[in-house]
Design a protein around this motif. Sequence first.
Motif, short mmCIF file in Angstrom:
data_model
loop_
_atom_site.label_atom_id
_atom_site.label_comp_id
_atom_site.label_asym_id
_atom_site.label_seq_id
_atom_site.Cartn_x
_atom_site.Cartn_y
_atom_site.Cartn_z
N ARG A 51 7.77 1.31 5.13
CA ARG A 51 8.91 1.92 4.46
C ARG A 51 8.65 3.42 4.28
O ARG A 51 7.54 3.81 3.89
N ILE A 52 9.64 4.22 4.53
CA ILE A 52 9.52 5.67 4.34
C ILE A 52 9.91 6.02 2.92
O ILE A 52 10.96 5.60 2.43
N VAL A 53 9.05 6.79 2.25
CA VAL A 53 9.38 7.25 0.89
C VAL A 53 10.06 8.60 0.98
O VAL A 53 9.80 9.40 1.88
N GLU A 54 10.95 8.85 0.02
CA GLU A 54 11.66 10.12 -0.05
C GLU A 54 11.40 10.78 -1.39
O GLU A 54 11.29 10.10 -2.42
N ILE A 55 11.31 12.10 -1.38
CA ILE A 55 10.97 12.86 -2.58
C ILE A 55 11.97 12.58 -3.70
O ILE A 55 13.18 12.65 -3.51
N ASN A 56 11.42 12.26 -4.88
CA ASN A 56 12.21 12.03 -6.10
C ASN A 56 13.22 10.90 -5.97
O ASN A 56 14.22 10.87 -6.70
N LYS A 57 12.96 9.98 -5.06
CA LYS A 57 13.79 8.77 -4.95
C LYS A 57 12.92 7.56 -5.30
O LYS A 57 12.15 7.09 -4.46
N PRO A 58 13.01 7.09 -6.55
CA PRO A 58 12.15 5.98 -6.97
C PRO A 58 12.49 4.68 -6.26
O PRO A 58 13.62 4.47 -5.81
N ALA A 71 0.85 -1.20 0.00
CA ALA A 71 0.00 0.00 0.00
C ALA A 71 0.88 1.25 0.00
O ALA A 71 1.93 1.27 0.64
N LEU A 72 0.42 2.26 -0.75
CA LEU A 72 1.08 3.58 -0.75
C LEU A 72 0.15 4.58 -0.08
O LEU A 72 -1.07 4.53 -0.30
N PHE A 73 0.71 5.50 0.68
CA PHE A 73 -0.08 6.56 1.27
C PHE A 73 0.54 7.91 0.92
O PHE A 73 1.76 8.05 0.88
N THR A 74 -0.33 8.88 0.64
CA THR A 74 0.13 10.19 0.18
C THR A 74 0.32 11.18 1.32
O THR A 74 1.25 11.98 1.30
N HIS A 75 -0.60 11.15 2.30
CA HIS A 75 -0.52 12.08 3.42
C HIS A 75 -1.45 11.62 4.53
O HIS A 75 -2.14 10.61 4.38
N GLU A 76 -1.48 12.35 5.63
CA GLU A 76 -2.07 11.83 6.85
C GLU A 76 -3.52 12.24 7.11
O GLU A 76 -4.07 11.91 8.17
N VAL A 97 3.63 -4.50 3.38
CA VAL A 97 4.47 -3.29 3.32
C VAL A 97 3.60 -2.08 3.04
O VAL A 97 2.74 -2.09 2.14
N ARG A 98 3.80 -1.04 3.83
CA ARG A 98 3.11 0.24 3.61
C ARG A 98 4.17 1.31 3.38
O ARG A 98 5.06 1.50 4.20
N TYR A 99 4.04 2.00 2.26
CA TYR A 99 4.96 3.09 1.92
C TYR A 99 4.28 4.42 2.21
O TYR A 99 3.11 4.64 1.82
N ALA A 100 5.00 5.34 2.85
CA ALA A 100 4.44 6.66 3.16
C ALA A 100 5.57 7.61 3.52
O ALA A 100 6.65 7.18 3.93
N PRO A 101 5.33 8.92 3.39
CA PRO A 101 6.33 9.88 3.90
C PRO A 101 6.51 9.72 5.40
O PRO A 101 5.62 9.23 6.11
N LYS A 102 7.65 10.16 5.89
CA LYS A 102 7.97 10.02 7.31
C LYS A 102 6.92 10.70 8.18
O LYS A 102 6.53 11.84 7.95
N GLY A 103 6.42 9.97 9.18
CA GLY A 103 5.47 10.51 10.14
C GLY A 103 4.01 10.37 9.76
O GLY A 103 3.12 10.65 10.56
N VAL A 104 3.73 9.89 8.55
CA VAL A 104 2.35 9.85 8.07
C VAL A 104 1.55 8.73 8.73
O VAL A 104 0.39 8.89 9.08
N ILE A 105 2.16 7.57 8.88
CA ILE A 105 1.49 6.48 9.57
C ILE A 105 2.37 5.99 10.71
O ILE A 105 3.59 6.17 10.70
#
Length: 252
Positions: free
Chosen positions: A87-94, A52-57, A72-80
């Motif tokens: 896994r934490i996603v980082e801007i412009n890092k595929p 699962a991918l999450f965009t924001h909180e 596995v859940r992907y999201a920006p740091k602190g969102v979930i």
Amino acid sequence: MEIYILASGSKGNATLISDGRISFIIDCGLSKSDLIKRLSKTPYEFEDISFALFTHEHSDHIKGAGAFKDIVRYAPKGVIEKDDYDRIVEINKPFKEGKFKITPIKTSHDTPHPSVAYIIENSGESLLYLTDTGAIFEEDWAQLKNLNYYVIESNHDVKKLFKTNRPPELIARILSDYGHLSNEDSALYMSHFVGPDTKLIVLAHLSEEANSPELALSAYQRIFLKERIHFDLSKIICAKQWEVTIVKGYEN
């Protein structure tokens, strides 16, 4: 690549994407039972979801995140809330999952933690999933041009927004660079992005109070005409809040 928008709007958002081997969810603002009901309109079941991918909180995007705590859940740091699988996603890092290449890009929304959109690529096909932003950063425009599919916010009609009973501070927040894209803003951005390989534009996160499919499509027609964009307007559709929108899938 199959794309099913299970729900789109302030009452909950969820999109299923699959290549027939790997299936995943972008955002889940639905209860698990409601999600399973929506999935029954697709060829896939809850057990088919690999990650699962999450965009924001905001709750209309993460309310159902707990249903995926065992994958596995992907999201920006602190969102979930952090779990072993996350896994934490980082801007412009595929990053890659199977044949999917997924690139997070920064959005502009009023959240305490970062918010993102996703560019998704698989076997020569490309998709932008972008909602809940008051602006699209110009530094990202080059990588957003001439994709095959766009799921892009077209949240409100400005005149209709002012006629709602919402308090002035909420209206100001929606109109700000940290709020939501209006129909006109959405169309102007897309006038820069649309290209010869673009197959479909899906207008998402339409406000039930401050917008309508007719107003959103009319704005696109008007802006594209003004900007001299030659694009088949029948290939612009609106995602629904209460029904599944098949962008590309088994009924296409």
